[in-house]
Motif scaffolding. Sequence first.
Motif, PDB file in Angstrom:
ATOM      1  N   SER A   1       0.810  -1.221   0.000  1.00  5.10           N
ATOM      2  CA  SER A   1       0.000   0.000   0.000  1.00  5.10           C
ATOM      3  C   SER A   1       0.843   1.271   0.000  1.00  5.10           C
ATOM      4  CB  SER A   1      -0.949   0.012   1.200  1.00  5.10           C
ATOM      5  OG  SER A   1      -0.248   0.231   2.403  1.00  5.10           O
ATOM      6  N   LYS A   2       2.117   1.161   0.335  1.00  2.28           N
ATOM      7  CA  LYS A   2       3.004   2.330   0.269  1.00  2.28           C
ATOM      8  C   LYS A   2       3.257   2.757  -1.169  1.00  2.28           C
ATOM      9  CE  LYS A   2       5.540   1.238   4.493  1.00  2.28           C
ATOM     10  NZ  LYS A   2       6.858   0.857   5.032  1.00  2.28           N
ATOM     11  N   TYR A   3       3.037   1.845  -2.100  1.00  2.00           N
ATOM     12  CA  TYR A   3       3.365   2.098  -3.502  1.00  2.00           C
ATOM     13  C   TYR A   3       2.147   2.026  -4.427  1.00  2.00           C
ATOM     14  CZ  TYR A   3       7.780   1.092  -1.302  1.00  2.00           C
ATOM     15  OH  TYR A   3       8.831   1.110  -0.436  1.00  2.00           O
ATOM     16  N   ALA A   4       1.233   1.127  -4.140  1.00  2.00           N
ATOM     17  CA  ALA A   4       0.068   0.913  -5.009  1.00  2.00           C
ATOM     18  C   ALA A   4      -1.191   0.827  -4.144  1.00  2.00           C
ATOM     19  CB  ALA A   4       0.247  -0.364  -5.821  1.00  2.00           C
ATOM     20  N   TYR A   5      -2.321   0.979  -4.784  1.00  2.00           N
ATOM     21  CA  TYR A   5      -3.595   1.004  -4.063  1.00  2.00           C
ATOM     22  C   TYR A   5      -3.975  -0.374  -3.519  1.00  2.00           C
ATOM     23  CZ  TYR A   5      -8.545   1.528  -3.095  1.00  2.00           C
ATOM     24  OH  TYR A   5      -9.761   1.529  -2.479  1.00  2.00           O
ATOM     25  N   VAL A   6      -4.379  -0.402  -2.249  1.00  2.00           N
ATOM     26  CA  VAL A   6      -4.911  -1.608  -1.607  1.00  2.00           C
ATOM     27  C   VAL A   6      -6.303  -1.256  -1.098  1.00  2.00           C
ATOM     28  CG1 VAL A   6      -4.664  -3.206   0.326  1.00  2.00           C
ATOM     29  CG2 VAL A   6      -2.638  -2.461  -0.933  1.00  2.00           C
ATOM     30  N   SER A   7      -7.274  -2.085  -1.374  1.00  2.00           N
ATOM     31  CA  SER A   7      -8.662  -1.842  -0.981  1.00  2.00           C
ATOM     32  C   SER A   7      -8.884  -2.219   0.487  1.00  2.00           C
ATOM     33  CB  SER A   7      -9.609  -2.652  -1.862  1.00  2.00           C
ATOM     34  OG  SER A   7      -9.455  -2.305  -3.201  1.00  2.00           O
TER      35      SER A   7
ATOM     36  N   TRP B   1      -1.590  -3.708  -8.869  1.00  2.00           N
ATOM     37  CA  TRP B   1      -0.219  -3.746  -8.357  1.00  2.00           C
ATOM     38  C   TRP B   1       0.761  -4.090  -9.462  1.00  2.00           C
ATOM     39  CZ3 TRP B   1      -1.639  -7.553  -3.869  1.00  2.00           C
ATOM     40  CH2 TRP B   1      -2.493  -6.916  -2.974  1.00  2.00           C
ATOM     41  N   LEU B   2       0.406  -5.090 -10.252  1.00  2.00           N
ATOM     42  CA  LEU B   2       1.293  -5.504 -11.348  1.00  2.00           C
ATOM     43  C   LEU B   2       1.401  -4.409 -12.411  1.00  2.00           C
ATOM     44  CD1 LEU B   2       0.206  -9.240 -11.706  1.00  2.00           C
ATOM     45  CD2 LEU B   2       2.183  -8.312 -10.482  1.00  2.00           C
ATOM     46  N   LYS B   3       0.297  -3.744 -12.671  1.00  2.00           N
ATOM     47  CA  LYS B   3       0.316  -2.632 -13.633  1.00  2.00           C
ATOM     48  C   LYS B   3       1.194  -1.503 -13.103  1.00  2.00           C
ATOM     49  CE  LYS B   3      -2.614   0.662 -16.021  1.00  2.00           C
ATOM     50  NZ  LYS B   3      -3.922   1.297 -16.088  1.00  2.00           N
ATOM     51  N   TRP B   4       1.045  -1.177 -11.811  1.00  2.00           N
ATOM     52  CA  TRP B   4       1.863  -0.126 -11.207  1.00  2.00           C
ATOM     53  C   TRP B   4       3.340  -0.482 -11.317  1.00  2.00           C
ATOM     54  CZ3 TRP B   4       5.502  -0.333  -7.387  1.00  2.00           C
ATOM     55  CH2 TRP B   4       6.009   0.894  -6.978  1.00  2.00           C
ATOM     56  N   TYR B   5       3.688  -1.722 -10.997  1.00  2.00           N
ATOM     57  CA  TYR B   5       5.088  -2.122 -11.057  1.00  2.00           C
ATOM     58  C   TYR B   5       5.625  -2.033 -12.478  1.00  2.00           C
ATOM     59  CZ  TYR B   5       9.495  -4.354 -10.457  1.00  2.00           C
ATOM     60  OH  TYR B   5      10.850  -4.567 -10.464  1.00  2.00           O
ATOM     61  N   ASP B   6       4.846  -2.504 -13.430  1.00  2.00           N
ATOM     62  CA  ASP B   6       5.278  -2.473 -14.823  1.00  2.00           C
ATOM     63  C   ASP B   6       5.520  -1.044 -15.304  1.00  2.00           C
ATOM     64  OD1 ASP B   6       5.895  -3.911 -17.248  1.00  2.00           O
ATOM     65  OD2 ASP B   6       4.025  -3.099 -18.069  1.00  2.00           O
ATOM     66  N   GLU B   7       4.679  -0.118 -14.860  1.00  2.00           N
ATOM     67  CA  GLU B   7       4.825   1.276 -15.277  1.00  2.00           C
ATOM     68  C   GLU B   7       5.994   1.980 -14.587  1.00  2.00           C
ATOM     69  OE1 GLU B   7       1.019   2.928 -14.340  1.00  2.00           O
ATOM     70  OE2 GLU B   7       0.064   2.090 -16.139  1.00  2.00           O
ATOM     71  N   ASN B   8       6.383   1.512 -13.411  1.00  2.00           N
ATOM     72  CA  ASN B   8       7.392   2.222 -12.616  1.00  2.00           C
ATOM     73  C   ASN B   8       8.715   1.488 -12.442  1.00  2.00           C
ATOM     74  OD1 ASN B   8       5.894   4.684 -11.532  1.00  2.00           O
ATOM     75  ND2 ASN B   8       4.467   3.018 -11.166  1.00  2.00           N
ATOM     76  N   LYS B   9       8.836   0.274 -12.956  1.00  2.00           N
ATOM     77  CA  LYS B   9      10.022  -0.535 -12.687  1.00  2.00           C
ATOM     78  C   LYS B   9      11.319   0.081 -13.192  1.00  2.00           C
ATOM     79  CE  LYS B   9       9.384  -3.472 -16.714  1.00  2.00           C
ATOM     80  NZ  LYS B   9       9.068  -4.824 -17.171  1.00  2.00           N
ATOM     81  N   CYS B  10      11.259   0.861 -14.239  1.00  2.00           N
ATOM     82  CA  CYS B  10      12.487   1.417 -14.806  1.00  2.00           C
ATOM     83  C   CYS B  10      12.912   2.725 -14.138  1.00  2.00           C
ATOM     84  CB  CYS B  10      12.303   1.637 -16.313  1.00  2.00           C
ATOM     85  SG  CYS B  10      12.242   0.085 -17.217  1.00  2.00           S
ATOM     86  N   SER B  11      12.206   3.127 -13.117  1.00  2.00           N
ATOM     87  CA  SER B  11      12.555   4.387 -12.448  1.00  2.00           C
ATOM     88  C   SER B  11      13.340   4.152 -11.163  1.00  2.00           C
ATOM     89  CB  SER B  11      11.291   5.204 -12.157  1.00  2.00           C
ATOM     90  OG  SER B  11      10.430   4.472 -11.306  1.00  2.00           O
TER      91      SER B  11
END
Length: 106
Positions: free
Chosen positions: A62-68, A91-101
């Motif tokens: 939840s520190k990085y992506a939305y948790v319900s 979560w997987l979408k968030w990681y995929d979008e941000n992994k290269c940063s």
Amino acid sequence: MKNIYIVIISLFFLYCKPINNANNCTENSQFKKQFFSNINYIEKNISVKQDEQFRTSLKFISKYAYVSYDSMLNYARTYPIGIFEDDKKGWLKWYDENKCSNIQFK
């Protein structure tokens, strides 16, 4: 007619993305390991036991992506599997979008 070709070629190069972004990707392997370890723990234990480690894993994510979390306000105070499956996609979408940063721990 030459002006049209020049404009079209210019627009092509302006909007074209590089084919190989692998060289520009700086992925934090320690973060990746921790992030996916927490997801795996949640996935393995969602129907078995939702103990303190389970909640700690949710808190980390939840520190990085939305948790319900609001879905846990049910009578049993458990995290429903259907909600988990929807959240996991996010979560997987968030990681995929941000992994290269080069994601850093918070």
